[in-house]
Design a protein around this motif. Structure first.
Motif, PDB file in Angstrom:
ATOM      1  N   ASP A 132      22.858  -6.354   2.144  1.00 15.16           N
ATOM      2  CA  ASP A 132      21.706  -5.477   2.364  1.00 15.16           C
ATOM      3  C   ASP A 132      21.780  -4.932   3.782  1.00 15.16           C
ATOM      4  O   ASP A 132      22.547  -5.436   4.622  1.00 15.16           O
ATOM      5  N   LEU A 133      20.994  -3.893   4.052  1.00 11.97           N
ATOM      6  CA  LEU A 133      20.949  -3.345   5.394  1.00 11.97           C
ATOM      7  C   LEU A 133      20.366  -4.376   6.350  1.00 11.97           C
ATOM      8  O   LEU A 133      19.288  -4.933   6.087  1.00 11.97           O
ATOM      9  N   PRO A 134      21.042  -4.656   7.472  1.00 12.32           N
ATOM     10  CA  PRO A 134      20.506  -5.621   8.434  1.00 12.32           C
ATOM     11  C   PRO A 134      19.250  -5.072   9.095  1.00 12.32           C
ATOM     12  O   PRO A 134      19.075  -3.852   9.217  1.00 12.32           O
ATOM     13  N   PRO A 135      18.349  -5.943   9.524  1.00 17.20           N
ATOM     14  CA  PRO A 135      17.192  -5.473  10.297  1.00 17.20           C
ATOM     15  C   PRO A 135      17.659  -4.673  11.508  1.00 17.20           C
ATOM     16  O   PRO A 135      18.595  -5.067  12.210  1.00 17.20           O
ATOM     17  N   HIS A 136      17.019  -3.542  11.719  1.00 17.30           N
ATOM     18  CA  HIS A 136      17.458  -2.600  12.745  1.00 17.30           C
ATOM     19  C   HIS A 136      17.526  -3.258  14.127  1.00 17.30           C
ATOM     20  O   HIS A 136      18.525  -3.128  14.840  1.00 17.30           O
ATOM     21  N   GLU A 137      16.499  -3.992  14.492  1.00 21.68           N
ATOM     22  CA  GLU A 137      16.461  -4.607  15.816  1.00 21.68           C
ATOM     23  C   GLU A 137      17.552  -5.653  15.972  1.00 21.68           C
ATOM     24  O   GLU A 137      18.157  -5.787  17.051  1.00 21.68           O
ATOM     25  N   THR A 193      28.015   2.097  -4.127  1.00 20.86           N
ATOM     26  CA  THR A 193      28.294   1.388  -5.381  1.00 20.86           C
ATOM     27  C   THR A 193      29.789   1.189  -5.582  1.00 20.86           C
ATOM     28  O   THR A 193      30.207   0.632  -6.593  1.00 20.86           O
ATOM     29  N   ASP A 194      30.593   1.663  -4.636  1.00 19.93           N
ATOM     30  CA  ASP A 194      32.046   1.511  -4.692  1.00 19.93           C
ATOM     31  C   ASP A 194      32.390   0.175  -4.042  1.00 19.93           C
ATOM     32  O   ASP A 194      32.472   0.074  -2.812  1.00 19.93           O
ATOM     33  N   ILE A 195      32.584  -0.863  -4.852  1.00 16.06           N
ATOM     34  CA  ILE A 195      32.756  -2.224  -4.356  1.00 16.06           C
ATOM     35  C   ILE A 195      34.199  -2.675  -4.579  1.00 16.06           C
ATOM     36  O   ILE A 195      34.632  -2.843  -5.724  1.00 16.06           O
ATOM     37  N   VAL A 202      33.045 -12.087  -3.876  1.00 16.06           N
ATOM     38  CA  VAL A 202      32.028 -12.895  -3.197  1.00 16.06           C
ATOM     39  C   VAL A 202      30.616 -12.351  -3.418  1.00 16.06           C
ATOM     40  O   VAL A 202      29.648 -12.998  -3.053  1.00 16.06           O
ATOM     41  N   MET A 203      30.498 -11.163  -3.993  1.00 20.81           N
ATOM     42  CA  MET A 203      29.192 -10.572  -4.304  1.00 20.81           C
ATOM     43  C   MET A 203      29.210 -10.124  -5.756  1.00 20.81           C
ATOM     44  O   MET A 203      28.971  -8.957  -6.079  1.00 20.81           O
ATOM     45  N   GLY A 204      29.510 -11.048  -6.629  1.00 21.56           N
ATOM     46  CA  GLY A 204      29.798 -10.731  -8.021  1.00 21.56           C
ATOM     47  C   GLY A 204      28.669 -10.073  -8.791  1.00 21.56           C
ATOM     48  O   GLY A 204      28.913  -9.359  -9.766  1.00 21.56           O
ATOM     49  N   TYR A 205      27.427 -10.299  -8.392  1.00 23.91           N
ATOM     50  CA  TYR A 205      26.303  -9.758  -9.144  1.00 23.91           C
ATOM     51  C   TYR A 205      25.732  -8.496  -8.505  1.00 23.91           C
ATOM     52  O   TYR A 205      24.742  -7.939  -9.007  1.00 23.91           O
ATOM     53  N   ALA A 206      26.321  -8.053  -7.427  1.00 26.12           N
ATOM     54  CA  ALA A 206      25.783  -6.882  -6.729  1.00 26.12           C
ATOM     55  C   ALA A 206      26.115  -5.603  -7.489  1.00 26.12           C
ATOM     56  O   ALA A 206      27.233  -5.423  -7.973  1.00 26.12           O
ATOM     57  N   THR A 207      25.141  -4.711  -7.611  1.00 26.46           N
ATOM     58  CA  THR A 207      25.385  -3.388  -8.182  1.00 26.46           C
ATOM     59  C   THR A 207      25.615  -2.358  -7.086  1.00 26.46           C
ATOM     60  O   THR A 207      26.123  -1.278  -7.350  1.00 26.46           O
ATOM     61  N   ARG A 208      25.222  -2.706  -5.874  1.00 26.95           N
ATOM     62  CA  ARG A 208      25.534  -1.893  -4.710  1.00 26.95           C
ATOM     63  C   ARG A 208      25.552  -2.806  -3.486  1.00 26.95           C
ATOM     64  O   ARG A 208      24.930  -3.879  -3.491  1.00 26.95           O
ATOM     65  N   VAL A 209      26.279  -2.405  -2.484  1.00 32.44           N
ATOM     66  CA  VAL A 209      26.376  -3.167  -1.247  1.00 32.44           C
ATOM     67  C   VAL A 209      26.215  -2.198  -0.078  1.00 32.44           C
ATOM     68  O   VAL A 209      26.174  -0.976  -0.270  1.00 32.44           O
ATOM     69  N   VAL A 210      26.141  -2.744   1.120  1.00 29.01           N
ATOM     70  CA  VAL A 210      26.076  -1.913   2.312  1.00 29.01           C
ATOM     71  C   VAL A 210      27.460  -1.851   2.936  1.00 29.01           C
ATOM     72  O   VAL A 210      28.076  -2.881   3.231  1.00 29.01           O
ATOM     73  N   LYS A 211      27.944  -0.645   3.110  1.00 26.94           N
ATOM     74  CA  LYS A 211      29.251  -0.412   3.733  1.00 26.94           C
ATOM     75  C   LYS A 211      29.014  -0.080   5.203  1.00 26.94           C
ATOM     76  O   LYS A 211      28.355   0.902   5.526  1.00 26.94           O
ATOM     77  N   VAL A 212      29.564  -0.918   6.078  1.00 22.38           N
ATOM     78  CA  VAL A 212      29.427  -0.721   7.519  1.00 22.38           C
ATOM     79  C   VAL A 212      30.779  -0.274   8.065  1.00 22.38           C
ATOM     80  O   VAL A 212      31.714  -1.055   8.165  1.00 22.38           O
ATOM     81  N   ASP A 213      30.870   0.988   8.369  1.00 23.60           N
ATOM     82  CA  ASP A 213      32.119   1.588   8.839  1.00 23.60           C
ATOM     83  C   ASP A 213      32.143   1.528  10.363  1.00 23.60           C
ATOM     84  O   ASP A 213      31.225   2.000  11.025  1.00 23.60           O
ATOM     85  N   VAL A 242      29.670  -8.402  12.899  1.00 23.00           N
ATOM     86  CA  VAL A 242      28.619  -7.958  11.976  1.00 23.00           C
ATOM     87  C   VAL A 242      28.657  -8.772  10.684  1.00 23.00           C
ATOM     88  O   VAL A 242      27.625  -9.253  10.192  1.00 23.00           O
ATOM     89  N   ALA A 243      29.858  -8.935  10.125  1.00 19.37           N
ATOM     90  CA  ALA A 243      29.992  -9.688   8.875  1.00 19.37           C
ATOM     91  C   ALA A 243      29.575 -11.140   9.056  1.00 19.37           C
ATOM     92  O   ALA A 243      28.925 -11.732   8.180  1.00 19.37           O
ATOM     93  N   ASP A 244      29.935 -11.741  10.184  1.00 20.39           N
ATOM     94  CA  ASP A 244      29.577 -13.140  10.428  1.00 20.39           C
ATOM     95  C   ASP A 244      28.066 -13.293  10.593  1.00 20.39           C
ATOM     96  O   ASP A 244      27.470 -14.241  10.070  1.00 20.39           O
ATOM     97  N   ALA A 245      27.431 -12.353  11.288  1.00 24.66           N
ATOM     98  CA  ALA A 245      25.997 -12.460  11.540  1.00 24.66           C
ATOM     99  C   ALA A 245      25.162 -12.235  10.286  1.00 24.66           C
ATOM    100  O   ALA A 245      24.098 -12.844  10.129  1.00 24.66           O
ATOM    101  N   PHE A 246      25.651 -11.372   9.380  1.00 26.74           N
ATOM    102  CA  PHE A 246      24.848 -10.990   8.222  1.00 26.74           C
ATOM    103  C   PHE A 246      25.511 -11.372   6.897  1.00 26.74           C
ATOM    104  O   PHE A 246      25.240 -10.776   5.857  1.00 26.74           O
ATOM    105  N   HIS A 247      26.387 -12.371   6.955  1.00 23.16           N
ATOM    106  CA  HIS A 247      26.957 -12.992   5.755  1.00 23.16           C
ATOM    107  C   HIS A 247      27.693 -11.994   4.871  1.00 23.16           C
ATOM    108  O   HIS A 247      27.443 -11.885   3.663  1.00 23.16           O
ATOM    109  N   GLY A 248      28.607 -11.258   5.480  1.00 24.17           N
ATOM    110  CA  GLY A 248      29.380 -10.268   4.744  1.00 24.17           C
ATOM    111  C   GLY A 248      30.865 -10.564   4.768  1.00 24.17           C
ATOM    112  O   GLY A 248      31.301 -11.706   5.006  1.00 24.17           O
TER     113      GLY A 248
END
Length: 290
Positions: A132-137, A193-195, A202-213, A242-248
């Motif tokens: 999901d989108l991380p909290p902005h702050e 939705t391109d997973i 690792v996100m087998g049930y997700a229909t969409r994810v957040v892509k952080v470029d 980013v991935a470590d902080a937000f479990h990605g």
């Protein structure tokens, strides 16, 4: 190899995605590489099967075959064809897989007769995938620790409208989209939705994810101050944070999982072979579809 199978083979190599490697790769080593793209990859003899495609075991190409493929500067390469296994693979996955393997083997990728070095890609850097989108702050606070601070807001950001500069981090927040920037790195986050298979594992049930470029920042005039291996290492460090902080999970451009910034740096490789316009195509028949 018979005369007929030789002709059919070269037709396939000219059409479907193919890895051309400078050295022989064992089936075990090939499986290890492809497991980064799909943890469910499995060996089938000398081939590897994953996510709707089959990567064929290496086939040695000598000077005669390479001449037909218009690769005159090499006397020996090993070809790994990438073909559909059952239903067609997801869009572009076969081509991306061939480029990701070639990148790691110090080789080249060829599709429909076009040969390219994936290491020449301007953005072979990392992509972090989150649930999901991380909290902005929280995202701003994290990036402040990993990006060199911006001293001012470049013109390209000012044109975005609502962008703000706070303590060295430029940021823009919209409902389902975020952009962040430091002095030389741009981070964008949006739903997709391109997973890739590595992420779906690792996100087998997700229909969409957040892509952080995460990529080097390019100014309006095309100036990029962070380049080369240092760009890969710095963007890789930020993406992994980013991935470590937000479990990605982090992949490279082609969907291969990375666990350290150095995984993004290509190995040393020989000078890429150049096409030979004067080469004679000894196979006058139309290309055989892969």
């Amino acid at each position: 190899m018979s005369w007929l199978s030789n002709r059919l083979l070269l037709g396939h190599l000219r059409t479907g995605p193919t890895v051309l490697a400078p050295a022989k790769t064992s089936p075990a080593a090939l499986l290890e590489i492809l497991s980064l793209a799909d943890p469910g990859a499995r060996a089938d003899g000398e081939d590897v099967v994953l996510a709707g495609i089959r990567v064929k075991g290496g086939l040695e190409l000598a000077e005669a075959e390479l001449r037909k493929l218009m690769v005159p500067d090499e006397d020996r390469l090993w070809a790994h064809r990438v073909v559909a296994e059952g239903p067609l693979p997801m869009k572009g996955f076969d081509k991306g897989t061939s480029e990701g393997v070639a990148y790691r083997l110090g080789g080249w990728a060829m599709t429909r007769g076009e040969m390219r070095d994936p290491a020449d890609d301007d953005h072979a850097g990392p992509i972090a995938y989150l649930g999901d989108l991380p909290p902005h702050e929280e995202m701003i606070a994290l990036l402040r620790e990993h990006l060199r601070p911006a001293e001012s807001m470049p013109d390209v950001w000012q044109k975005a409208g609502s962008a703000e500069l706070l303590d060295g981090i430029i940021h823009l927040e919209e409902e389902e989209f975020r952009m962040y920037g430091g002095a030389d790195i741009l981070v964008s986050a949006a739903y997709t939705t391109d997973i890739p298979p590595a992420v779906r594992a690792v996100m087998g049930y997700a229909t969409r994810v957040v892509k952080v470029d995460v990529r080097p920042f390019e100014d309006a005039d095309g100036t990029v101050t962070l380049t080369g291996d240092q760009a890969l290492l710095d963007t890789g460090t930020a993406a992994l944070a980013v991935a470590d902080a937000f479990h990605g999970l982090v992949t490279d451009l082609w969907g291969f999982q990375i666990s350290a910034p150095a995984d993004l740096v290509p190995p040393d490789r020989p000078t890429p072979p150049s096409p030979a316009p004067e080469a004679i195509d000894e196979d006058p028949e139309p290309d055989t579809p892969a």
